[in-house]
Design an enzyme around this catalytic site. Structure first.
Site, PDB file in Angstrom:
ATOM      1  N   SER A 145      41.953  33.472  30.906  1.00 49.16           N
ATOM      2  CA  SER A 145      41.340  32.422  31.537  1.00 49.16           C
ATOM      3  C   SER A 145      41.056  31.118  30.422  1.00 49.16           C
ATOM      4  CB  SER A 145      39.987  32.651  32.396  1.00 49.16           C
ATOM      5  OG  SER A 145      39.167  31.842  32.850  1.00 49.16           O
ATOM      6  N   TYR A 158      32.146  37.118  31.649  1.00 47.49           N
ATOM      7  CA  TYR A 158      33.381  36.897  31.924  1.00 47.49           C
ATOM      8  C   TYR A 158      34.365  36.200  30.753  1.00 47.49           C
ATOM      9  CZ  TYR A 158      37.498  35.091  34.691  1.00 47.49           C
ATOM     10  OH  TYR A 158      38.710  34.741  35.092  1.00 47.49           O
TER      11      TYR A 158
HETATM   12  P1  NDP Z   1      41.999  38.346  43.138  1.00 51.68           P
HETATM   13  O1  NDP Z   1      40.825  38.667  43.437  1.00 51.68           O
HETATM   14  O2  NDP Z   1      42.644  37.119  44.158  1.00 51.68           O
HETATM   15  O3  NDP Z   1      43.412  39.523  43.155  1.00 51.68           O
HETATM   16  C1  NDP Z   1      42.871  40.560  42.445  1.00 51.68           C
HETATM   17  C2  NDP Z   1      44.028  41.538  42.629  1.00 51.68           C
HETATM   18  O4  NDP Z   1      43.751  42.686  41.812  1.00 51.68           O
HETATM   19  C3  NDP Z   1      43.959  42.187  44.065  1.00 51.68           C
HETATM   20  O5  NDP Z   1      45.528  42.675  44.387  1.00 51.68           O
HETATM   21  C4  NDP Z   1      43.000  43.279  44.119  1.00 51.68           C
HETATM   22  O6  NDP Z   1      43.074  44.491  45.107  1.00 51.68           O
HETATM   23  C5  NDP Z   1      43.492  43.751  42.710  1.00 51.68           C
HETATM   24  N1  NDP Z   1      42.319  44.657  42.011  1.00 51.68           N
HETATM   25  C6  NDP Z   1      41.301  44.193  41.678  1.00 51.68           C
HETATM   26  N2  NDP Z   1      40.128  44.861  41.044  1.00 51.68           N
HETATM   27  C7  NDP Z   1      41.115  45.779  40.842  1.00 51.68           C
HETATM   28  C8  NDP Z   1      40.721  47.324  40.177  1.00 51.68           C
HETATM   29  N3  NDP Z   1      39.858  47.735  39.794  1.00 51.68           N
HETATM   30  N4  NDP Z   1      41.930  48.212  40.206  1.00 51.68           N
HETATM   31  C9  NDP Z   1      43.021  47.731  40.623  1.00 51.68           C
HETATM   32  N5  NDP Z   1      43.131  46.644  41.454  1.00 51.68           N
HETATM   33  C10 NDP Z   1      42.224  45.752  41.494  1.00 51.68           C
HETATM   34  O7  NDP Z   1      42.347  37.676  41.764  1.00 51.68           O
HETATM   35  P2  NDP Z   1      43.077  36.711  41.048  1.00 51.68           P
HETATM   36  O8  NDP Z   1      44.399  36.780  41.672  1.00 51.68           O
HETATM   37  O9  NDP Z   1      42.452  35.109  41.201  1.00 51.68           O
HETATM   38  O10 NDP Z   1      42.990  37.164  39.604  1.00 51.68           O
HETATM   39  C11 NDP Z   1      44.084  37.543  38.693  1.00 51.68           C
HETATM   40  C12 NDP Z   1      43.447  37.556  37.206  1.00 51.68           C
HETATM   41  O11 NDP Z   1      43.448  36.268  36.928  1.00 51.68           O
HETATM   42  C13 NDP Z   1      42.166  38.024  36.740  1.00 51.68           C
HETATM   43  O12 NDP Z   1      42.252  38.727  35.607  1.00 51.68           O
HETATM   44  C14 NDP Z   1      41.263  36.780  36.655  1.00 51.68           C
HETATM   45  O13 NDP Z   1      40.310  36.797  35.913  1.00 51.68           O
HETATM   46  C15 NDP Z   1      42.378  35.857  36.133  1.00 51.68           C
HETATM   47  N6  NDP Z   1      42.081  34.255  36.623  1.00 51.68           N
HETATM   48  C16 NDP Z   1      41.975  33.779  37.875  1.00 51.68           C
HETATM   49  C17 NDP Z   1      41.660  32.557  37.976  1.00 51.68           C
HETATM   50  C18 NDP Z   1      41.627  32.122  39.381  1.00 51.68           C
HETATM   51  O14 NDP Z   1      41.248  30.756  39.428  1.00 51.68           O
HETATM   52  N7  NDP Z   1      41.817  32.410  40.466  1.00 51.68           N
HETATM   53  C19 NDP Z   1      41.537  31.578  36.992  1.00 51.68           C
HETATM   54  C20 NDP Z   1      41.351  32.173  35.689  1.00 51.68           C
HETATM   55  C21 NDP Z   1      41.744  33.428  35.423  1.00 51.68           C
HETATM   56  P3  NDP Z   1      41.906  45.201  45.567  1.00 51.68           P
HETATM   57  O15 NDP Z   1      40.517  44.335  45.543  1.00 51.68           O
HETATM   58  O16 NDP Z   1      42.408  45.974  46.913  1.00 51.68           O
HETATM   59  O17 NDP Z   1      41.637  46.414  44.411  1.00 51.68           O
END
Ligand code: NDP
Length: 256
Positions: A145, A158
């Site tokens: 990030s 974070y």
């Molecule tokens: P979302 O929360 O929108 O999606 C996360 C995905 O991961 C979902 O499919 C969720 O499904 C799954 N997930 C979450 N926790 C777990 C777990 N413990 N085990 C297995 N699956 C899991 O997140 P983003 O797409 O926004 O984020 C993805 C990455 O990008 C992260 O590392 C985030 O820190 C990073 N990021 C995002 C930004 C943003 O603005 N969106 C900016 C900078 C970085 P489920 O909950 O059903 O498990």
């Protein structure tokens, strides 16, 4: 040409049912990879797998909570057996956040953020190392990030977990280059996903964010997945150990 194709390759993307992970699964599959993904919600995962099948993509999946050590072990066993012991691409996408002032984090919150963002990615690299090496052409992509390098009000925990991911990118790139494993990291700025939905509902907040972002808008998930995909292509064969921002110019901007 084959420099711009992932045909015949295999990939594991953690957290592929929503957001950036979902876009990465689709884009890797579009470029010809066979993809394995996981999430914690069986129903949502099944719905995604059905849609991907209808689109003609080769995507496998199973439920795994990436914050559980035993579930990670099981996941890599399943991936190894699905792909005959050879994995070309590991995308460590799962991440979470709780925003609050530093002195308010509880021990449980500290563990949740660090385990989900750092321990899980670290352990998955350890577990996947032998199958990445066995593929003869391995790739790890971490999702960090811009909060890993700049204070953006994400909360210090974070930011620290993502900064650790940045350094892990560099160390693994050097340690595992001899095994033909490249390691890179993508650092997004605000991207329209469920993780930040609650923040992006606030118009005032969004205006503040985009006022500091030369490309005056919030990113779409597919604008992040395209870089992840590029880094995995043969065309990126000399790129390793890099942390690349997808931020609309945010980190390049001072003030005018
Ligand atoms: P979302 O929360 O929108 O999606 C996360 C995905 O991961 C979902 O499919 C969720 O499904 C799954 N997930 C979450 N926790 C777990 C777990 N413990 N085990 C297995 N699956 C899991 O997140 P983003 O797409 O926004 O984020 C993805 C990455 O990008 C992260 O590392 C985030 O820190 C990073 N990021 C995002 C930004 C943003 O603005 N969106 C900016 C900078 C970085 P489920 O909950 O059903 O498990």
């Amino acid at each position: 040409s084959s420099r711009w194709s992932l045909k015949g390759t295999t990939a594991l993307v953690t957290g592929g049912t929503r957001g950036i992970g979902h876009a990465v699964v689709e884009e890797l599959a579009e470029f010809g990879a066979s993809v394995y993904t996981c999430s914690r919600n069986q129903e949502e995962l099944n719905a995604c797998l059905k849609q991907w099948k209808e689109k003609g993509f080769s995507v496998y999946g199973s439920v795994c909570d990436a914050s559980s050590r035993t579930q990670r072990e099981k996941l890599i066993e399943q991936v190894a057996s699905t792909f005959n012991g050879k994995l070309n691409i590991l995308v460590n996408n799962v991440g979470t956040n709780i925003r609050k002032p530093t002195i308010e984090y509880t021990v449980e919150e500290y563990s949740k953020i660090m385990i989900t963002n750092l321990d899980s990615a670290y352990h998955l690299c350890q577990l996947a190392y032998s199958i990445l090496k066995a593929s003869g052409n391995g790739n790890i992509v971490f999702i960090s990030s811009v909060a890993s390098t700049t204070n953006v009000g994400s909360g210090s925990l974070y930011a620290a977990s993502k900064a650790a991911i940045n350094q892990l990118t560099k160390n693994l790139a050097c340690e595992w280059a001899k095994d033909s494993i490249r390691t890179n990291c993508v650092a997004p700025w605000y991207t329209k996903t469920s993780l930040v939905e609650h923040l992006l509902e606030n118009k005032g907040f969004v205006n503040e964010v985009i006022s500091r972002t030369p490309i005056n808008r919030i990113a779409e998930a597919h604008e992040v997945s395209s870089l992840v995909t590029f880094l995995c292509l043969p065309a990126a064969s000399y790129i390793t150990g890099q942390i690349i921002a997808v931020d609309g110019g945010f980190t390049a901007n001072g003030f005018e």
